[in-house]
Design a protein around this motif. Structure first.
Motif, PDB file in Angstrom:
ATOM      1  N   CYS A  49       0.831  -1.213   0.000  1.00 47.34           N
ATOM      2  CA  CYS A  49       0.000   0.000   0.000  1.00 47.34           C
ATOM      3  C   CYS A  49       0.859   1.253   0.000  1.00 47.34           C
ATOM      4  CB  CYS A  49      -0.918   0.015   1.214  1.00 47.34           C
ATOM      5  SG  CYS A  49      -2.135  -1.315   1.217  1.00 47.34           S
ATOM      6  N   THR A  55       3.929   1.645  -1.025  1.00 48.81           N
ATOM      7  CA  THR A  55       4.637   1.780  -2.303  1.00 48.81           C
ATOM      8  C   THR A  55       3.703   2.300  -3.383  1.00 48.81           C
ATOM      9  OG1 THR A  55       6.052  -0.077  -1.686  1.00 48.81           O
ATOM     10  CG2 THR A  55       6.015   0.546  -4.006  1.00 48.81           C
ATOM     11  N   ASN A  56       2.493   1.768  -3.447  1.00 52.03           N
ATOM     12  CA  ASN A  56       1.528   2.232  -4.450  1.00 52.03           C
ATOM     13  C   ASN A  56       1.147   3.684  -4.240  1.00 52.03           C
ATOM     14  OD1 ASN A  56       1.396  -0.167  -5.851  1.00 52.03           O
ATOM     15  ND2 ASN A  56      -0.315  -0.951  -4.642  1.00 52.03           N
ATOM     16  N   SER A  58       4.250   5.978  -5.178  1.00 51.21           N
ATOM     17  CA  SER A  58       4.475   6.095  -6.625  1.00 51.21           C
ATOM     18  C   SER A  58       3.341   6.856  -7.300  1.00 51.21           C
ATOM     19  CB  SER A  58       4.641   4.715  -7.255  1.00 51.21           C
ATOM     20  OG  SER A  58       3.444   3.977  -7.156  1.00 51.21           O
ATOM     21  N   ASN A  59       2.124   6.681  -6.835  1.00 50.07           N
ATOM     22  CA  ASN A  59       0.988   7.391  -7.405  1.00 50.07           C
ATOM     23  C   ASN A  59       1.080   8.879  -7.109  1.00 50.07           C
ATOM     24  OD1 ASN A  59      -1.959   8.471  -7.196  1.00 50.07           O
ATOM     25  ND2 ASN A  59      -2.063   6.631  -8.491  1.00 50.07           N
ATOM     26  N   GLN A  71      -4.536   9.286  -5.400  1.00 50.99           N
ATOM     27  CA  GLN A  71      -4.798   8.115  -4.573  1.00 50.99           C
ATOM     28  C   GLN A  71      -4.460   8.378  -3.105  1.00 50.99           C
ATOM     29  OE1 GLN A  71      -2.512   4.686  -5.668  1.00 50.99           O
ATOM     30  NE2 GLN A  71      -3.816   3.273  -4.538  1.00 50.99           N
TER      31      GLN A  71
END
Length: 92
Positions: free
Chosen positions: A31, A33-34, A37-38, A45
């Motif tokens: 979570c 990392t996502n 990066s987002n 996000q």
């Protein structure tokens, strides 16, 4: 004496709890990392995740507040007469 000892133990435990804080990460690695990066790519996000956390934080407080309000409205006393005599009180 026992009451004083209980209060002292509680204060000592609470003080130790405050002194032994460590920073933690509450998200799993995938979570975080996502989201990172987002956010770097200009996505929204992270904002959605923060709003979801705030929703989950305040939902129990809102539910308890509503239940408290309903309980207050349902069980409060209505039309209670207080009969106080007009006599002079002797406090001696």
């Amino acid at each position: 004496m026992k009451r004083g000892l209980k209060i002292l133990v509680f204060i000592a435990a609470f003080g130790l709890l405050l002194l032994s804080r460590e920073p933690v990460k509450a998200q799993c690695a995938i979570c975080s990392t996502n989201v990172a990066s987002n956010k770097q790519d200009g996505g929204k996000q992270a904002n959605g995740l923060n709003h979801g956390i705030m929703y989950l934080l305040f939902a129990p407080y809102i539910a308890v507040g509503v239940l408290g309000f309903v309980w207050y409205k349902k069980y409060r006393r209505k039309n209670v007469e207080i009969n106080i005599p007009n006599e002079r009180l002797n406090l001696n």
